[in-house]
Design an enzyme around this catalytic site. Structure first.
Site, mmCIF file in Angstrom:
data_model
loop_
_atom_site.group_PDB
_atom_site.id
_atom_site.type_symbol
_atom_site.label_atom_id
_atom_site.label_comp_id
_atom_site.label_asym_id
_atom_site.label_seq_id
_atom_site.Cartn_x
_atom_site.Cartn_y
_atom_site.Cartn_z
ATOM 1 N N TYR A 1 -26.255 45.943 34.580
ATOM 2 C CA TYR A 1 -24.950 46.134 35.234
ATOM 3 C C TYR A 1 -24.307 44.775 35.429
ATOM 4 C CZ TYR A 1 -21.426 47.055 38.794
ATOM 5 O OH TYR A 1 -20.240 47.127 39.477
ATOM 6 N N GLU B 1 -15.693 45.580 35.017
ATOM 7 C CA GLU B 1 -17.039 46.164 35.173
ATOM 8 C C GLU B 1 -17.574 46.633 33.826
ATOM 9 O OE1 GLU B 1 -18.768 49.020 38.524
ATOM 10 O OE2 GLU B 1 -17.622 50.168 37.037
#
Length: 388
Positions: free
Chosen positions: A109, A197
């Site tokens: 992530y 993101e």
């Protein structure tokens, strides 16, 4: 402002950030053509909506043949995709992204966003890629890395290495990751992003680092600097009331399930007013900040947009007259009320500059508008509307 994954990846490619080969498709035939162009299976067919959690909702599927591409694209296009970010009403899928399948060894992530508390940009990363970051933060906070970057100094080499080592990357992978992270940060700053993101950021079996996903949001106040980003705006993904409000520079957000519309000047006062509505036993139908320097025309447009929502059973107008004088507000409300058929109770609470003149305008308008003496009185009147 939000954009689709395929659009975010177009920006990534401008900065030399590795992404899977693929293209957007707007029909089943286009999806089949993209898959044929990629030249190998499996391929991934992804729904394109402005929301996360698409995979869990059935909007991301693997196709191992042309026949499966036909079937999956047909299933996803036109479906109402419900995720934890869309709400129960979901979003209709009108666009797809068809990409090559990749040999994934590890999922990570990675995100970047401004942090108001520290007045810095923060890079967040985790080895728990492919999961909701909120879940990672709640259950395994030790797996979440946060690196704070001074926007005046920019991303430093040692900070990039902190991220890489915190993700336990092998030396070979670190060499590919560091320049990628630098390019991502440059894009984040260049485009005035409010969020960047990648979930997941993958390491392939041949040690490549690739942005398998891409989510990018932009600061609306800086869009005048980015004409290319403005062209990415997808009105199909936005609420019609919010689109209308943006035409008049009104800060409007529609809230699901609300029954009391509210118009306020100032974001802080708007948040407090929403709390007052909730405590009164009702539910706010929207957030609407007309701004400190709103004109009578802006007030009129805001009032008209609120009344256009069929879920609104009453309206609370809560204004502190400073730059926006109370008489200007009153004139705007009266103008709008005369143009729009009012079928719900209107409660107005005003304090500040020219408040008596403003109340006089409302009282002498001949319209069914209730002027509250103070905020407590306004709350009681809102409660009465909610019970009715």
């Amino acid at each position: 402002m939000k954009i689709h994954e395929y659009q975010a990846k177009e920006l990534f490619q401008k900065y030399g950030i590795p992404t899977p080969r693929g293209k957007a498709a707007f029909s089943v035939e286009e999806a089949k053509a993209v898959a044929a162009e990629l030249g190998a299976f499996p391929v991934v067919v992804k729904a394109q909506i402005h929301a996360g959690g698409r995979g869990k909702g059935g909007g991301v599927k693997l196709a191992r043949s042309a026949v499966e591409v036909d079937q999956i694209a047909g299933q996803i296009l036109g479906m109402t995709l419900v995720t934890h970010q869309t709400g129960p009403e979901g979003r209709e899928v009108k666009k797809l992204l068809v990409e090559e399948g990749l040999p994934i060894e590890k999922e990570l992530y990675l995100s970047m966003l401004p942090d108001r508390g520290s007045a810095k940009n923060v890079i967040m990363a985790s080895e728990a890629g492919g999961m909701d970051i909120e879940e990672v933060a709640a259950k395994t906070p030790e797996k979440l890395i946060k690196i704070y970057v001074d926007p005046l100094l920019g991303l430093q080499g040692y900070q990039a290495r902190q991220v890489a080592y915190g993700l336990n990357m092998e030396p070979e992978v670190v060499k590919a990751f560091l320049p990628m992270l630098t390019k991502l940060y440059k894009m984040f700053v260049d485009y005035d992003c409010s969020l960047l993101e990648i979930n997941p950021l993958i390491i392939t079996s041949d040690k490549r680092v690739i942005a398998l996903d891409a989510k990018v949001n932009f600061d609306d106040n800086a869009l005048f600097r980015h004409k290319d980003v403005q062209a990415y705006r997808d009105l199909d993904e936005e609420d019609p009331f919010e689109i209308e409000a943006s035409k008049y520079n009104l800060n409007y957000i529609k809230l699901p399930g609300g029954n009391i519309g509210n118009m306020v000047n100032g974001a802080g006062l708007a948040m407090a007013t929403m709390d007052v509505i909730q405590l009164a036993g009702a539910s706010p139908a929207n957030f609407l900040d007309v701004g400190g320097g709103a004109s009578a025309e802006q007030v009129e447009n805001g009032f008209r947009i609120i009344l256009g929502d069929p879920n609104v059973k009453g309206v609370l107008i809560n204004i502190f007259g400073g730059i926006l004088r109370c008489d200007i507000l009153a004139e705007g409300v009266v103008q709008a009320a005369k143009k729009v058929e009012i079928k719900v109770p209107i409660i107005v609470r005003m304090e500040g500059t020219n408040v008596e003149k403003g109340r006089q305008i409302l009282n002498e308008s001949g319209l069914k508008i209730t002027v509250a003496t103070d905020l407590a009185d306004a709350a009681q009147k809102v409660a009465a509307v909610a019970k009715a």
